[in-house]
Structures are given as C-alpha cells and as structure tokens.
Design an enzyme around this catalytic site. Structure first.
Site, PDB file in Angstrom:
ATOM      1  N   ASP A  49       0.934  -1.149   0.005  1.00  0.00           N
ATOM      2  CA  ASP A  49      -0.002   0.105   0.264  1.00  0.00           C
ATOM      3  C   ASP A  49       0.911   1.253   0.130  1.00  0.00           C
ATOM      4  O   ASP A  49       0.338   2.411  -0.006  1.00  0.00           O
ATOM      5  CB  ASP A  49      -1.145  -0.165   1.321  1.00  0.00           C
ATOM      6  CG  ASP A  49      -0.513  -0.074   2.446  1.00  0.00           C
ATOM      7  OD1 ASP A  49       0.881  -0.212   2.575  1.00  0.00           O
ATOM      8  OD2 ASP A  49      -1.074   0.050   3.444  1.00  0.00           O
ATOM      9  N   SER A  50       2.083   0.989   0.093  1.00  0.00           N
ATOM     10  CA  SER A  50       3.032   2.220  -0.335  1.00  0.00           C
ATOM     11  C   SER A  50       2.803   2.867  -1.509  1.00  0.00           C
ATOM     12  O   SER A  50       3.278   4.114  -1.881  1.00  0.00           O
ATOM     13  CB  SER A  50       4.621   1.938   0.090  1.00  0.00           C
ATOM     14  OG  SER A  50       4.847   0.752  -0.999  1.00  0.00           O
ATOM     15  N   ASP A  88      -1.175  -5.926  -0.202  1.00  0.00           N
ATOM     16  CA  ASP A  88      -1.425  -5.681   1.065  1.00  0.00           C
ATOM     17  C   ASP A  88      -3.092  -5.265   1.413  1.00  0.00           C
ATOM     18  O   ASP A  88      -3.694  -4.586   0.116  1.00  0.00           O
ATOM     19  CB  ASP A  88      -0.900  -4.139   1.099  1.00  0.00           C
ATOM     20  CG  ASP A  88       0.381  -4.245   2.008  1.00  0.00           C
ATOM     21  OD1 ASP A  88       0.521  -5.002   2.708  1.00  0.00           O
ATOM     22  OD2 ASP A  88       1.055  -3.173   1.935  1.00  0.00           O
ATOM     23  N   LYS A 118      -1.166  -9.060   3.050  1.00  0.00           N
ATOM     24  CA  LYS A 118      -0.513  -8.769   3.994  1.00  0.00           C
ATOM     25  C   LYS A 118      -1.158  -7.983   4.687  1.00  0.00           C
ATOM     26  O   LYS A 118      -2.038  -7.096   4.141  1.00  0.00           O
ATOM     27  CB  LYS A 118       0.866  -8.079   3.692  1.00  0.00           C
ATOM     28  CG  LYS A 118       1.754  -7.579   4.845  1.00  0.00           C
ATOM     29  CD  LYS A 118       3.140  -6.905   4.644  1.00  0.00           C
ATOM     30  CE  LYS A 118       3.389  -5.613   3.675  1.00  0.00           C
ATOM     31  NZ  LYS A 118       2.637  -4.556   4.606  1.00  0.00           N
ATOM     32  N   GLU A 120      -1.227  -5.452   8.795  1.00  0.00           N
ATOM     33  CA  GLU A 120      -0.395  -4.729   9.767  1.00  0.00           C
ATOM     34  C   GLU A 120      -0.898  -5.224  11.017  1.00  0.00           C
ATOM     35  O   GLU A 120      -2.146  -5.182  11.139  1.00  0.00           O
ATOM     36  CB  GLU A 120      -0.055  -3.037   9.586  1.00  0.00           C
ATOM     37  CG  GLU A 120       0.714  -3.102   8.376  1.00  0.00           C
ATOM     38  CD  GLU A 120       0.892  -1.336   8.147  1.00  0.00           C
ATOM     39  OE1 GLU A 120       0.620  -0.777   9.242  1.00  0.00           O
ATOM     40  OE2 GLU A 120       1.380  -1.008   7.029  1.00  0.00           O
ATOM     41  N   GLU A 187       9.511  -3.990  10.254  1.00  0.00           N
ATOM     42  CA  GLU A 187       9.856  -2.725   9.581  1.00  0.00           C
ATOM     43  C   GLU A 187      10.380  -1.778  10.769  1.00  0.00           C
ATOM     44  O   GLU A 187       9.952  -1.654  11.966  1.00  0.00           O
ATOM     45  CB  GLU A 187       8.761  -1.869   9.100  1.00  0.00           C
ATOM     46  CG  GLU A 187       8.844  -0.557   8.314  1.00  0.00           C
ATOM     47  CD  GLU A 187       8.238  -0.177   7.384  1.00  0.00           C
ATOM     48  OE1 GLU A 187       7.064  -0.930   6.950  1.00  0.00           O
ATOM     49  OE2 GLU A 187       8.300   0.964   7.039  1.00  0.00           O
TER      50      GLU A 187
END
Ligand code: KIV
Length: 275
Positions: A49-50, A88, A118, A120, A187
């Site tokens: 999602d960056s 993501d 993925k 978080e 991270e």
C-alpha cells in the site's frame, strides 16, 4: 492444441521453507513492466500500500483503497512468472472484524490471482490471522513500524529503543507467528530486537530497516532504484539513480523538440515507395 504449461510461481509455503536455508529476496512492485523486470530476481513481490505514497503522491497509506490495491495487484500478476505475489490489505479493510478481513482478503485473491495478503498489526490481529489462515488465506504479517498506524503511533520513527517497546514488538511478532503467518515483515526496528525475533520465530522474518539479522529483506523498489531525490531514509540503498536518468532524458527531449531535431527522418512516416 493445449496451451503451454504456465511456469509455477513460488508459493507462500516455499517462502516459509527458506528459513534457515538462504535469505529471502523481496521488493515491492505496482505495475506490469516493473514486475516483469523484478520477477526473475525475487522470491516475493509485494503489491504494497506504499503505492499510495509512491505512485499517487499521498501523504500516508491511510487513504489507499481496495480498488487501488486490486487494480495494481492485477497489473503485477500480469508480469510475474516466478515470485510469490502478496497484496496489502489497505487501512480500514480488515481492522473491524475477522469476517471483514476474510471478505476483503478473499476479494483481493479472487480478483487479482495473488498468492496471499499482508496486514499490519500484532497481538490485536492474531485472531484475524488465525481466522484467515484456517480459511485458505496465506498471511504475511507486518510488525514494528506500521505505516497504517502513523496517526496513533507518533509518526515514522524507528521502534524498539525502550525495553517496553522492544518487548511489545516481540509479543506482536510471536502472536502473529503462532497464529499462522507464513512470514512476518519487521519494519523500522532496532537490530537486537529484529535479531531475537528472527531467532525465536519458526516462520521467516523479512526486514525493511530492521538489520541483516532478518531472514530476508524487502525494499520499496522505487526507493532502491533512486526514483526519489528529495529524501533517502537511512535503511535505503540506491542500486540505481533513475531520477537523474529520467530528468536528463526529459531535458534532452525538450531541447531536441524545441530545436526541431526530434523527430528525425528515421522517426517519420513517408508515403510508401518514397522512402
Ligand atoms: O507497503 C509496503 O510497501 C510495505 C513494505 C514497506 C514492507 O509494507
């Protein structure tokens, strides 16, 4: 006539099995042509999602949507033959409940053909990770600095400096690992914490700004290609300087157009027989 057999991509289970054998090579990818170039060299490609910050110029990843992730996931899958592809789950698409997480993970897997998702989060997401993995969704965890939490975690500073913070990241990674994640991204985390997590966990860790002690590494491909000149975080290494190459190409093009040097004869169509 039958179609030629499609080369089989690595699976999340293949990635998990690399622990203790060799480092896992991963990069982000958001488009077909870049995915094609990265794929032969990578075990795992992440449609991160960056992309919200890298491609869309957003301030954070918080406003990235499911539709954005699906469009770029589909683009990347068109360019990949070898790597496992993980997409993501964007902010707001999984935190509400494990059922919401499954619904959105299943949608992403069906509509992109990716190999897993993925998300978080640490202890608070463990139940969701167990729910997803028990229902056929391979999960890549993400602990330490979590960009989707930027509004509550005090920004993009590195993590694990205090004993309490180090212990929390440890508990987060252990909970996600025990819940069944096939690997975990760590991270922006200090080396001793990344090292002890990597030693303690059965699943591999993939570091970004989390030291060589991790079982693999990931970088945002646009960062490592040197597409941004303004700011280079400590954990990024430029393997190319594409920003300069692109600026120079645009400058040369502008000059040749204004001086009527481009297009030249070889770039110009003439009626047939008059070449
Ligand atoms: O979104 C992303 O690109 C990521 C990587 C930085 C791991 O989460």
């Amino acid at each position: 006539m039958s179609a030629p057999p499609r080369q089989k991509r690595l699976t999340p289970a293949d990635i998990a099995s690399l622990k203790g054998k060799r480092p896992i090579v991963s990069l982000t990818a958001y488009t077909t042509p870049i995915a094609r170039l990265l794929d032969p060299h990578c075990d795992l490609l992440l449609v991160g999602d960056s992309l919200g910050m890298v491609l869309y110029g957003l301030d954070s990843t918080v406003s990235v949507t499911m539709d954005m992730m699906i469009a770029h996931g589909q683009a990347v899958l068109r360019g990949v033959n070898r790597a496992t592809v993980i997409v993501d789950l964007p902010f707001g698409s999984y935190q509400e409940s494990k059922e919401q997480a499954f619904r959105n993970a299943a949608r992403i897997m069906k509509e992109t053909g990716c190999d897993g998702i993925k998300l978080e989060g640490g202890e608070e997401m463990a139940e969701t990770v167990a729910f997803l993995t028990a229902r056929g969704v391979p999960v890549l965890g993400h602990v330490g600095l979590m960009p989707q939490m930027v509004n509550t975690s005090g920004g993009y500073r590195s993590k694990g400096h205090s004993e309490a913070e180090a212990a929390k990241i440890h508990r987060d990674a252990a909970a996600i690992g025990e819940a069944g994640a096939f690997a975990i991204v760590i991270e922006g985390t200090v080396e001793p914490v990344a090292r002890s997590i990597s030693q303690a966990l059965a699943c591999p860790t993939i570091g970004i700004g989390a030291s060589p002690a991790c079982d693999g590494q990931i970088l945002v491909s646009d960062d490592m290609l040197g597409l941004f000149n303004e700011f280079k975080p400590r954990f990024v290494k430029h393997y190319a300087e594409l920003a300069g190459v692109i600026s120079k190409a645009a400058e040369d093009y502008a000059q040749e157009v204004t001086q009527r040097q481009f297009p030249a004869a070889e770039h110009t169509f003439q009626p047939r027989g008059k070449r």
